[in-house]
Design a protein around this motif. Structure first.
Motif, PDB file in Angstrom:
ATOM      1  N   GLY A 188      -1.031  -6.083   0.996  1.00  0.00           N
ATOM      2  CA  GLY A 188      -0.622  -5.326   2.182  1.00  0.00           C
ATOM      3  C   GLY A 188      -1.101  -3.887   2.191  1.00  0.00           C
ATOM      4  N   LYS A 189      -1.855  -3.482   1.162  1.00  0.00           N
ATOM      5  CA  LYS A 189      -2.190  -2.049   1.071  1.00  0.00           C
ATOM      6  C   LYS A 189      -3.131  -1.568   2.189  1.00  0.00           C
ATOM      7  CE  LYS A 189      -5.338  -2.898  -2.846  1.00  0.00           C
ATOM      8  NZ  LYS A 189      -5.412  -4.358  -2.645  1.00  0.00           N
ATOM      9  N   SER A 190      -4.161  -2.361   2.528  1.00  0.00           N
ATOM     10  CA  SER A 190      -5.054  -1.946   3.619  1.00  0.00           C
ATOM     11  C   SER A 190      -4.347  -2.011   4.970  1.00  0.00           C
ATOM     12  CB  SER A 190      -6.317  -2.819   3.659  1.00  0.00           C
ATOM     13  OG  SER A 190      -7.216  -2.404   2.656  1.00  0.00           O
ATOM     14  N   THR A 191      -3.484  -3.008   5.144  1.00  0.00           N
ATOM     15  CA  THR A 191      -2.716  -3.105   6.400  1.00  0.00           C
ATOM     16  C   THR A 191      -1.810  -1.885   6.546  1.00  0.00           C
ATOM     17  OG1 THR A 191      -2.751  -5.509   6.257  1.00  0.00           O
ATOM     18  CG2 THR A 191      -1.109  -4.546   7.719  1.00  0.00           C
ATOM     19  N   PHE A 192      -1.167  -1.491   5.448  1.00  0.00           N
ATOM     20  CA  PHE A 192      -0.309  -0.295   5.465  1.00  0.00           C
ATOM     21  C   PHE A 192      -1.120   0.925   5.882  1.00  0.00           C
ATOM     22  CE2 PHE A 192       1.474   3.257   2.718  1.00  0.00           C
ATOM     23  CZ  PHE A 192       2.502   3.574   3.584  1.00  0.00           C
ATOM     24  N   LEU A 193      -2.303   1.106   5.277  1.00  0.00           N
ATOM     25  CA  LEU A 193      -3.147   2.267   5.596  1.00  0.00           C
ATOM     26  C   LEU A 193      -3.556   2.237   7.068  1.00  0.00           C
ATOM     27  CD1 LEU A 193      -4.649   4.608   3.885  1.00  0.00           C
ATOM     28  CD2 LEU A 193      -6.682   3.261   4.357  1.00  0.00           C
ATOM     29  N   ARG A 194      -3.938   1.069   7.566  1.00  0.00           N
ATOM     30  CA  ARG A 194      -4.407   0.956   8.951  1.00  0.00           C
ATOM     31  C   ARG A 194      -3.272   1.119   9.961  1.00  0.00           C
ATOM     32  NH1 ARG A 194      -9.576  -1.447   9.317  1.00  0.00           N
ATOM     33  NH2 ARG A 194      -9.083  -2.434  11.292  1.00  0.00           N
ATOM     34  N   PRO A 240      -2.968  -5.922  -6.004  1.00  0.00           N
ATOM     35  CA  PRO A 240      -3.852  -7.076  -5.875  1.00  0.00           C
ATOM     36  C   PRO A 240      -4.287  -7.306  -4.428  1.00  0.00           C
ATOM     37  CG  PRO A 240      -1.581  -7.784  -6.166  1.00  0.00           C
ATOM     38  CD  PRO A 240      -1.583  -6.302  -6.350  1.00  0.00           C
ATOM     39  N   SER A 241      -5.330  -8.091  -4.239  1.00  0.00           N
ATOM     40  CA  SER A 241      -5.766  -8.460  -2.882  1.00  0.00           C
ATOM     41  C   SER A 241      -4.622  -9.178  -2.176  1.00  0.00           C
ATOM     42  CB  SER A 241      -6.975  -9.394  -2.947  1.00  0.00           C
ATOM     43  OG  SER A 241      -8.067  -8.690  -3.453  1.00  0.00           O
ATOM     44  N   GLY A 242      -4.481  -8.878  -0.884  1.00  0.00           N
ATOM     45  CA  GLY A 242      -3.434  -9.545  -0.103  1.00  0.00           C
ATOM     46  C   GLY A 242      -2.051  -8.941  -0.270  1.00  0.00           C
TER      47      GLY A 242
END
Length: 240
Positions: free
Chosen positions: A39-45, A35-37
């Motif tokens: 942490g998946k994009s933060t993990f990738l970045r 779901p949004s929020g």
């Protein structure tokens, strides 16, 4: 190829990543959903230090890249990154967008870079757009160019941060087709996406993230057919 140990990321009071551990092996296609929020994009970045981890270790190709002494720009040459919003230079032609980095970093001569760029453009069906500018392209074409621009650096791994989420629905397929082809070439990929069909078809492993941790990981077949944790079952019931 990538080892993540006890990765934490806080934005002030917001504890976004809470001790993530993961290994990405060469040739794997890791697809991250949630779901949004979550942490998946933060993990990738964090994987290429576009976000600086609060604590934990990230190893890439045997090197500890969270060490402050590491030249992260050198590391990033081997990690292609594709964003939601293309990030092309609007004042440069498509050819110049693609050849800029390899020439500037002296990895190739202008002639070599141009030749390689044309080869890649041909592969994604956009050779005729070499002299066009980003404003003359559709969203799907821009994203395919963004992928080519990353490939022009001959990376060892490609990171995709929701590469289709800014596109009109009819353009999503053309970008996913290029990504599927990349997978077939054997490229190591880590993909954050909402495209469950892509996760099922291309992923070697699918991860479900929520509340800053990896809650479940499995092969696509098991992940979608027999989700174990209740949170994932609930998530899949809403998105499939």
């Amino acid at each position: 190829m990538i080892i993540v140990k006890d990765l934490h990321k806080k934005f002030e009071d917001n504890h976004v990543l809470r001790g993530v551990n993961y290994h990405v092996h060469q040739g794997e296609k890791i697809v991250i959903v949630g779901p949004s929020g979550s942490g998946k994009s933060t993990f990738l970045r964090c994987l290429n230090l576009l976000e600086t981890p609060t604590s934990g270790e990230i190893w890439f190709d045997g090197q500890l890249i969270t060490d402050s002494k590491v030249d992260i720009d050198k590391i990033r040459q081997h990690m292609g990154m594709v964003f939601q919003n293309f990030n092309l230079f609007n004042n440069l032609s498509i050819m110049d967008n693609i050849t800029l980095a390899p020439v500037k970093l002296k990895l190739m001569s202008k002639e070599e870079a141009s030749e390689y760029a044309l080869k890649l453009l041909t592969r994604v069906g956009l050779k005729e757009k070499a002299d066009a500018y980003p404003s003359q392209l559709s969203g799907g074409q821009k994203q395919r160019i963004a992928i080519v621009r990353s490939l022009a650096m001959s990376p060892k791994v490609m990171l995709f941060d929701e590469p289709t989420s800014a596109l009109d629905p009819e353009m999503v397929g053309e970008v996913l087709d290029v990504m599927k082809e990349l997978a077939e070439w054997g490229m190591t990929m880590v993909v954050v996406t909402h495209e469950m069909g892509f996760a099922r078809e291309v992923g070697t492993k699918v991860l479900f993230m929520d509340e800053g941790i990896i809650m479940e990981e499995n092969t696509p077949e098991e992940f979608f057919s027999h989700p174990k944790c209740e949170r994932l079952q609930d998530f899949l019931s809403k998105v499939l």
